[in-house]
Design a protein around this motif. Structure first.
Motif, PDB file in Angstrom:
ATOM      1  N   PHE A 132       1.176   3.954  -3.074  1.00 50.84           N
ATOM      2  CA  PHE A 132       0.911   5.372  -2.871  1.00 50.84           C
ATOM      3  C   PHE A 132       2.015   6.226  -3.479  1.00 50.84           C
ATOM      4  O   PHE A 132       1.743   7.193  -4.195  1.00 50.84           O
ATOM      5  CB  PHE A 132       0.780   5.675  -1.371  1.00 50.84           C
ATOM      6  CG  PHE A 132       0.732   7.140  -1.064  1.00 50.84           C
ATOM      7  CD1 PHE A 132      -0.419   7.863  -1.296  1.00 50.84           C
ATOM      8  CD2 PHE A 132       1.846   7.785  -0.550  1.00 50.84           C
ATOM      9  CE1 PHE A 132      -0.464   9.226  -1.015  1.00 50.84           C
ATOM     10  CE2 PHE A 132       1.811   9.139  -0.262  1.00 50.84           C
ATOM     11  CZ  PHE A 132       0.654   9.856  -0.496  1.00 50.84           C
ATOM     12  N   TYR A 133       3.271   5.878  -3.217  1.00 52.79           N
ATOM     13  CA  TYR A 133       4.367   6.683  -3.737  1.00 52.79           C
ATOM     14  C   TYR A 133       4.507   6.560  -5.252  1.00 52.79           C
ATOM     15  O   TYR A 133       4.839   7.533  -5.924  1.00 52.79           O
ATOM     16  CB  TYR A 133       5.678   6.325  -3.040  1.00 52.79           C
ATOM     17  CG  TYR A 133       5.766   6.962  -1.683  1.00 52.79           C
ATOM     18  CD1 TYR A 133       5.860   8.341  -1.550  1.00 52.79           C
ATOM     19  CD2 TYR A 133       5.722   6.200  -0.531  1.00 52.79           C
ATOM     20  CE1 TYR A 133       5.921   8.941  -0.307  1.00 52.79           C
ATOM     21  CE2 TYR A 133       5.777   6.785   0.718  1.00 52.79           C
ATOM     22  CZ  TYR A 133       5.879   8.152   0.818  1.00 52.79           C
ATOM     23  OH  TYR A 133       5.940   8.749   2.048  1.00 52.79           O
ATOM     24  N   ARG A 181       1.738   8.692  -6.657  1.00 49.28           N
ATOM     25  CA  ARG A 181       2.028  10.100  -6.397  1.00 49.28           C
ATOM     26  C   ARG A 181       3.064  10.653  -7.380  1.00 49.28           C
ATOM     27  O   ARG A 181       2.930  11.771  -7.880  1.00 49.28           O
ATOM     28  CB  ARG A 181       2.535  10.247  -4.966  1.00 49.28           C
ATOM     29  CG  ARG A 181       2.794  11.653  -4.555  1.00 49.28           C
ATOM     30  CD  ARG A 181       3.177  11.717  -3.097  1.00 49.28           C
ATOM     31  NE  ARG A 181       3.791  12.993  -2.821  1.00 49.28           N
ATOM     32  CZ  ARG A 181       4.665  13.216  -1.893  1.00 49.28           C
ATOM     33  NH1 ARG A 181       5.040  12.229  -1.112  1.00 49.28           N
ATOM     34  NH2 ARG A 181       5.166  14.388  -1.697  1.00 49.28           N
ATOM     35  N   ALA A 224       0.832  -1.209   0.000  1.00 45.15           N
ATOM     36  CA  ALA A 224       0.000   0.000   0.000  1.00 45.15           C
ATOM     37  C   ALA A 224       0.866   1.259   0.000  1.00 45.15           C
ATOM     38  O   ALA A 224       0.586   2.214  -0.742  1.00 45.15           O
ATOM     39  CB  ALA A 224      -0.938  -0.011   1.201  1.00 45.15           C
TER      40      ALA A 224
END
Length: 84
Positions: A33-34, A37, A29
């Motif tokens: 996310f990174y 992003r 997770a």
């Protein structure tokens, strides 16, 4: 005489509920996310199409693999068997 009931204590635990599984889920997770992003500018033009793609998938999996109309068919089959 043998007892065939399985108790909760003797049941094997799921990998995803173990400490290793939870750690793996957290790492995936966080890394997702990174990645999203950093690459959002590459993905953002396709978001409307991805949302439209999610709709049929949610319909297919949300209704038990397309079986949401079977209850009415079963009632009609029972009516035909009764001869009414």
């Amino acid at each position: 005489m043998t007892n065939h009931q399985h108790s909760v204590e003797n049941a094997p635990s799921s990998f995803w509920r173990s400490k290793t599984g939870v750690l793996l889920i957290m790492l995936v997770a966080i890394s997702a996310f990174y990645v999203v992003r950093e690459h959002f500018s590459h993905v953002s033009p396709y978001l409307p199409y991805l949302i439209l793609l999610i709709c049929p998938l949610m319909h297919f999996f949300g209704h038990g693999h397309g079986g949401h109309g079977r209850d009415g068919d079963q009632a009609e089959a029972n009516k035909d068997e009764d001869g009414k």
